[in-house]
Design a protein around this motif. Structure first.
Motif, PDB file in Angstrom:
ATOM      1  N   ALA A 283       7.427  13.417   3.205  1.00 54.17           N
ATOM      2  CA  ALA A 283       6.461  12.877   3.811  1.00 54.17           C
ATOM      3  C   ALA A 283       6.666  12.151   4.896  1.00 54.17           C
ATOM      4  O   ALA A 283       6.016  12.068   6.210  1.00 54.17           O
ATOM      5  CB  ALA A 283       5.521  12.039   2.926  1.00 54.17           C
ATOM      6  N   VAL A 284       7.612  11.078   4.815  1.00 57.72           N
ATOM      7  CA  VAL A 284       8.250  10.206   5.844  1.00 57.72           C
ATOM      8  C   VAL A 284       8.593  11.133   7.158  1.00 57.72           C
ATOM      9  O   VAL A 284       8.156  10.968   8.237  1.00 57.72           O
ATOM     10  CB  VAL A 284       9.160   9.338   5.623  1.00 57.72           C
ATOM     11  CG1 VAL A 284       9.688   8.522   6.602  1.00 57.72           C
ATOM     12  CG2 VAL A 284       8.879   8.681   4.335  1.00 57.72           C
ATOM     13  N   ASP A 285       9.403  12.045   7.034  1.00 57.29           N
ATOM     14  CA  ASP A 285       9.626  13.262   7.892  1.00 57.29           C
ATOM     15  C   ASP A 285       8.445  13.775   8.824  1.00 57.29           C
ATOM     16  O   ASP A 285       8.483  14.005   9.996  1.00 57.29           O
ATOM     17  CB  ASP A 285      10.752  14.342   7.260  1.00 57.29           C
ATOM     18  CG  ASP A 285      11.394  15.133   8.346  1.00 57.29           C
ATOM     19  OD1 ASP A 285      12.235  14.090   9.069  1.00 57.29           O
ATOM     20  OD2 ASP A 285      11.465  16.037   8.499  1.00 57.29           O
TER      21      ASP A 285
ATOM     22  N   ARG B  76       0.838  -1.076   0.160  1.00 51.01           N
ATOM     23  CA  ARG B  76       0.135   0.009  -0.098  1.00 51.01           C
ATOM     24  C   ARG B  76       0.899   1.349  -0.179  1.00 51.01           C
ATOM     25  O   ARG B  76       0.558   2.249  -0.620  1.00 51.01           O
ATOM     26  CB  ARG B  76      -0.977  -0.161   1.107  1.00 51.01           C
ATOM     27  CG  ARG B  76      -1.904  -1.094   1.029  1.00 51.01           C
ATOM     28  CD  ARG B  76      -2.957  -1.262   2.388  1.00 51.01           C
ATOM     29  NE  ARG B  76      -3.382  -0.129   2.717  1.00 51.01           N
ATOM     30  CZ  ARG B  76      -3.866   0.233   4.098  1.00 51.01           C
ATOM     31  NH1 ARG B  76      -3.349  -0.698   5.009  1.00 51.01           N
ATOM     32  NH2 ARG B  76      -4.410   1.310   4.387  1.00 51.01           N
ATOM     33  N   ILE B  77       1.857   1.076   0.760  1.00 56.23           N
ATOM     34  CA  ILE B  77       2.843   2.354   0.774  1.00 56.23           C
ATOM     35  C   ILE B  77       3.428   2.679  -0.474  1.00 56.23           C
ATOM     36  O   ILE B  77       3.376   3.921  -0.988  1.00 56.23           O
ATOM     37  CB  ILE B  77       4.086   2.204   1.915  1.00 56.23           C
ATOM     38  CG1 ILE B  77       3.668   2.245   3.133  1.00 56.23           C
ATOM     39  CG2 ILE B  77       5.012   3.410   1.739  1.00 56.23           C
ATOM     40  CD1 ILE B  77       4.315   1.896   4.428  1.00 56.23           C
ATOM     41  N   VAL B  78       4.041   1.618  -1.262  1.00 57.84           N
ATOM     42  CA  VAL B  78       4.583   1.924  -2.607  1.00 57.84           C
ATOM     43  C   VAL B  78       3.385   2.480  -3.488  1.00 57.84           C
ATOM     44  O   VAL B  78       3.758   3.196  -4.347  1.00 57.84           O
ATOM     45  CB  VAL B  78       5.066   0.394  -3.073  1.00 57.84           C
ATOM     46  CG1 VAL B  78       5.607   0.435  -4.476  1.00 57.84           C
ATOM     47  CG2 VAL B  78       6.369   0.097  -2.173  1.00 57.84           C
ATOM     48  N   ASP B  79       2.386   1.651  -3.541  1.00 60.57           N
ATOM     49  CA  ASP B  79       1.080   2.253  -4.503  1.00 60.57           C
ATOM     50  C   ASP B  79       0.930   3.898  -4.137  1.00 60.57           C
ATOM     51  O   ASP B  79       0.782   4.408  -5.238  1.00 60.57           O
ATOM     52  CB  ASP B  79      -0.113   1.749  -4.124  1.00 60.57           C
ATOM     53  CG  ASP B  79      -0.071   0.230  -4.914  1.00 60.57           C
ATOM     54  OD1 ASP B  79       1.083  -0.067  -5.585  1.00 60.57           O
ATOM     55  OD2 ASP B  79      -0.756  -0.731  -4.579  1.00 60.57           O
ATOM     56  N   SER B  80       0.649   4.165  -2.891  1.00 66.56           N
ATOM     57  CA  SER B  80       0.437   5.690  -2.801  1.00 66.56           C
ATOM     58  C   SER B  80       1.622   6.271  -3.081  1.00 66.56           C
ATOM     59  O   SER B  80       1.371   7.722  -3.337  1.00 66.56           O
ATOM     60  CB  SER B  80      -0.296   5.704  -1.490  1.00 66.56           C
ATOM     61  OG  SER B  80       0.776   5.446  -0.326  1.00 66.56           O
TER      62      SER B  80
ATOM     63  N   MET C  59      -0.524  18.038  -2.321  1.00 67.87           N
ATOM     64  CA  MET C  59       0.350  19.389  -2.673  1.00 67.87           C
ATOM     65  C   MET C  59       0.897  19.616  -3.909  1.00 67.87           C
ATOM     66  O   MET C  59       0.758  20.403  -4.673  1.00 67.87           O
ATOM     67  CB  MET C  59       1.723  19.368  -1.531  1.00 67.87           C
ATOM     68  CG  MET C  59       1.148  19.926  -0.317  1.00 67.87           C
ATOM     69  SD  MET C  59       2.647  19.861   0.620  1.00 67.87           S
ATOM     70  CE  MET C  59       2.493  19.333   2.078  1.00 67.87           C
ATOM     71  N   ARG C  60       1.156  18.235  -4.664  1.00 69.32           N
ATOM     72  CA  ARG C  60       1.866  18.137  -5.765  1.00 69.32           C
ATOM     73  C   ARG C  60       0.880  18.660  -6.741  1.00 69.32           C
ATOM     74  O   ARG C  60       0.860  19.323  -7.850  1.00 69.32           O
ATOM     75  CB  ARG C  60       2.492  16.864  -6.103  1.00 69.32           C
ATOM     76  CG  ARG C  60       2.472  16.349  -7.521  1.00 69.32           C
ATOM     77  CD  ARG C  60       3.147  15.021  -7.800  1.00 69.32           C
ATOM     78  NE  ARG C  60       4.585  15.267  -7.472  1.00 69.32           N
ATOM     79  CZ  ARG C  60       5.521  14.934  -8.581  1.00 69.32           C
ATOM     80  NH1 ARG C  60       4.935  14.624  -9.795  1.00 69.32           N
ATOM     81  NH2 ARG C  60       6.870  15.087  -8.486  1.00 69.32           N
TER      82      ARG C  60
ATOM     83  N   LEU D 133      -1.016   8.778   5.281  1.00 63.55           N
ATOM     84  CA  LEU D 133      -1.769   9.902   5.328  1.00 63.55           C
ATOM     85  C   LEU D 133      -0.771  10.996   4.989  1.00 63.55           C
ATOM     86  O   LEU D 133      -1.083  11.833   4.426  1.00 63.55           O
ATOM     87  CB  LEU D 133      -2.094  10.269   6.778  1.00 63.55           C
ATOM     88  CG  LEU D 133      -2.666  11.622   7.357  1.00 63.55           C
ATOM     89  CD1 LEU D 133      -3.892  11.890   6.914  1.00 63.55           C
ATOM     90  CD2 LEU D 133      -2.564  11.947   8.673  1.00 63.55           C
ATOM     91  N   ARG D 134       0.457  11.018   5.217  1.00 61.74           N
ATOM     92  CA  ARG D 134       1.406  12.022   5.110  1.00 61.74           C
ATOM     93  C   ARG D 134       1.720  12.025   3.472  1.00 61.74           C
ATOM     94  O   ARG D 134       1.917  13.108   2.733  1.00 61.74           O
ATOM     95  CB  ARG D 134       2.797  11.962   5.857  1.00 61.74           C
ATOM     96  CG  ARG D 134       2.631  12.095   7.337  1.00 61.74           C
ATOM     97  CD  ARG D 134       2.018  13.320   7.479  1.00 61.74           C
ATOM     98  NE  ARG D 134       1.685  13.835   8.986  1.00 61.74           N
ATOM     99  CZ  ARG D 134       1.522  14.951   9.428  1.00 61.74           C
ATOM    100  NH1 ARG D 134       1.243  15.940   8.376  1.00 61.74           N
ATOM    101  NH2 ARG D 134       1.348  15.218  10.522  1.00 61.74           N
ATOM    102  N   ILE D 135       1.652  10.704   3.013  1.00 58.63           N
ATOM    103  CA  ILE D 135       2.137  10.592   1.450  1.00 58.63           C
ATOM    104  C   ILE D 135       1.014  11.312   0.731  1.00 58.63           C
ATOM    105  O   ILE D 135       1.195  11.989  -0.285  1.00 58.63           O
ATOM    106  CB  ILE D 135       2.195   9.071   1.103  1.00 58.63           C
ATOM    107  CG1 ILE D 135       3.740   8.697   1.798  1.00 58.63           C
ATOM    108  CG2 ILE D 135       2.236   8.884  -0.390  1.00 58.63           C
ATOM    109  CD1 ILE D 135       3.724   7.073   1.743  1.00 58.63           C
ATOM    110  N   ARG D 136      -0.340  11.125   1.143  1.00 60.38           N
ATOM    111  CA  ARG D 136      -1.552  11.505   0.475  1.00 60.38           C
ATOM    112  C   ARG D 136      -1.274  12.927   0.403  1.00 60.38           C
ATOM    113  O   ARG D 136      -1.496  13.609  -0.487  1.00 60.38           O
ATOM    114  CB  ARG D 136      -2.732  11.236   1.034  1.00 60.38           C
ATOM    115  CG  ARG D 136      -3.866  11.191   0.076  1.00 60.38           C
ATOM    116  CD  ARG D 136      -5.127  10.455   0.838  1.00 60.38           C
ATOM    117  NE  ARG D 136      -4.949   8.883   1.196  1.00 60.38           N
ATOM    118  CZ  ARG D 136      -5.312   8.997   2.600  1.00 60.38           C
ATOM    119  NH1 ARG D 136      -5.891   9.738   3.329  1.00 60.38           N
ATOM    120  NH2 ARG D 136      -5.080   7.612   2.984  1.00 60.38           N
TER     121      ARG D 136
END
Ligand SMILES: Nc1ncnc2c1ncn2[C@@H]1O[C@H](COP(=O)(O)OP(=O)(O)OP(=O)(O)O)[C@@H](O)[C@H]1O
Ligand SMILES: [Mg+2]
Length: 333
Positions: A292-294, A276-280, A323-324, A315-318
């Protein structure tokens, strides 16, 4: 064994404190050992010389070598302390190999020169924003224990309109005088399309000077790195001047994982749902992902937690993806 003559010459240069001659004779000894088939002895001598040199350059001359640019150069070059090593940068295998190859040529530059070869030292880093170009230049300087000087051409051109080529001359003179890594960051400015004709003429002049300066040999073997997002904007004549063109790219699945793990420290993160992490995270740059990880790590610290969960990261990756896209939409409208 080495000849008596060489030993005498070694002793003499030592007495006179002539380091350059001392090392050069020692390298000759290594060369003659190698010719006689004593490869490991030759290697041993060379390794000792490099160790002695590295020690010396880190010791006595540090204050001078890492001194901030003064006089004419003030405001042209920005001295930056290298914070990274190559192991801190997550890169594809091929890119890593090629960077290491140039590093080795730089480390063994005396050996190459003894054989009439010139070490690679003019590099072009091409790749999307946030893929690690600036970071790699920093790591490069860090690995070689050299000062890093950053030059922003865009700023230089705006500030010294009409006089940029003369400023470039000063910078290239410095590369010949003081060994270092010189990073021309955001290099697209030179090849970029300009609207006002004034700018076009200036850009032509700058480009022509750059082409000419790149051809010059320097005994210092300073490393010149140009970084750009837009290789297509760069002049063909310019591309030919580089010893190596290195391509950076968006992160692969494996690299996404590596960047997440690297930036999670010192947090624990048991049983992450990697799929899921890689997908998002796909579509984010290395830089956006690291941030995001930070973000996730910081909120865990503030909440006095010991671990980061998959949901924290998602959440942070989203957020970063949003933002992008907000930025991209802005750019379009
Ligand atoms: N390959 C990478 N491995 C690990 N971290 C990275 C990598 N690329 C980027 N980062 C993280 O993102 C930050 C910004 O990267 P960097 O400035 O090197 O990107 P860049 O390619 O120079 O981007 P730009 O084209 O916008 O100048 C780095 O300081 C680092 O934290
Ligand atoms: Mg950069």
């Amino acid at each position: 064994m080495s000849s008596t003559k060489q030993i005498l010459a070694l002793l003499r240069s030592r007495v006179e404190g002539d380091d350059d001659t001392f090392y050069s004779i020692a390298l000759q000894v290594a060369a003659s050992e190698a010719r006689q088939g004593h490869k490991s002895t030759a290697e041993e001598i060379r390794a000792e010389i490099e160790r002695a040199r590295a020690k010396k350059s880190r010791g006595a001359s540090v204050a001078v070598a890492f001194g901030a640019p003064r006089g004419n150069l003030e405001g042209l070059l920005e001295l930056r302390e290298p914070r990274y090593r190559l192991k801190d940068v997550v890169l594809g295998e091929r890119l890593q190999l090629r960077l290491n190859d140039v590093l080795l040529q730089q480390r063994k530059r005396d050996w190459l020169r003894e054989h009439g070869k010139v070490p690679s030292r003019r590099l072009l880093f091409v790749g999307p924003p946030g893929s690690g170009k600036t970071m790699s230049a920093e790591a490069f300087a860090g690995e070689l224990h050299l000062p890093l000087f950053v030059i922003r051409l865009e700023g230089l051109i705006t500030r010294f309109m009409g006089d940029t080529a003369a400023k470039l001359r000063l910078i290239f003179d410095e590369t010949a005088k003081r060994r270092g890594v010189y990073l021309f960051d955001e290099f697209d400015a030179v090849g970029g399309h300009r609207t006002s004709s004034n700018d076009v003429a200036e850009m032509r002049r700058v480009l022509n000077s750059f082409l000419q300066f790149m051809e010059e040999d320097t005994a210092t073997d300073s490393v010149i790195i140009c970084a750009t997002n837009h290789p297509s904007l760069l002049d063909r004549a310019l591309l030919r001047r580089y010893d190596q063109v290195l391509e950076f790219d968006v992160p692969t699945e494996e690299q996404i994982k590596e960047i997440v793990l690297m930036n999670l420290r010192p947090m624990k993160a048991p049983r992450l749902a990697w799929g899921r992490i890689v997908d998002s995270a796909t579509g984010l740059s290395q830089s956006e992902l690291a941030r995001a990880v930070d973000d996730a790590v910081k909120s865990a610290i503030l909440a006095e937690r010991q671990a980061v969960s998959t949901d924290d990261l998602l959440l942070r990756i989203r957020e970063r993806s949003e933002m992008r896209s907000a930025f991209l939409n802005d750019a379009k409208s």
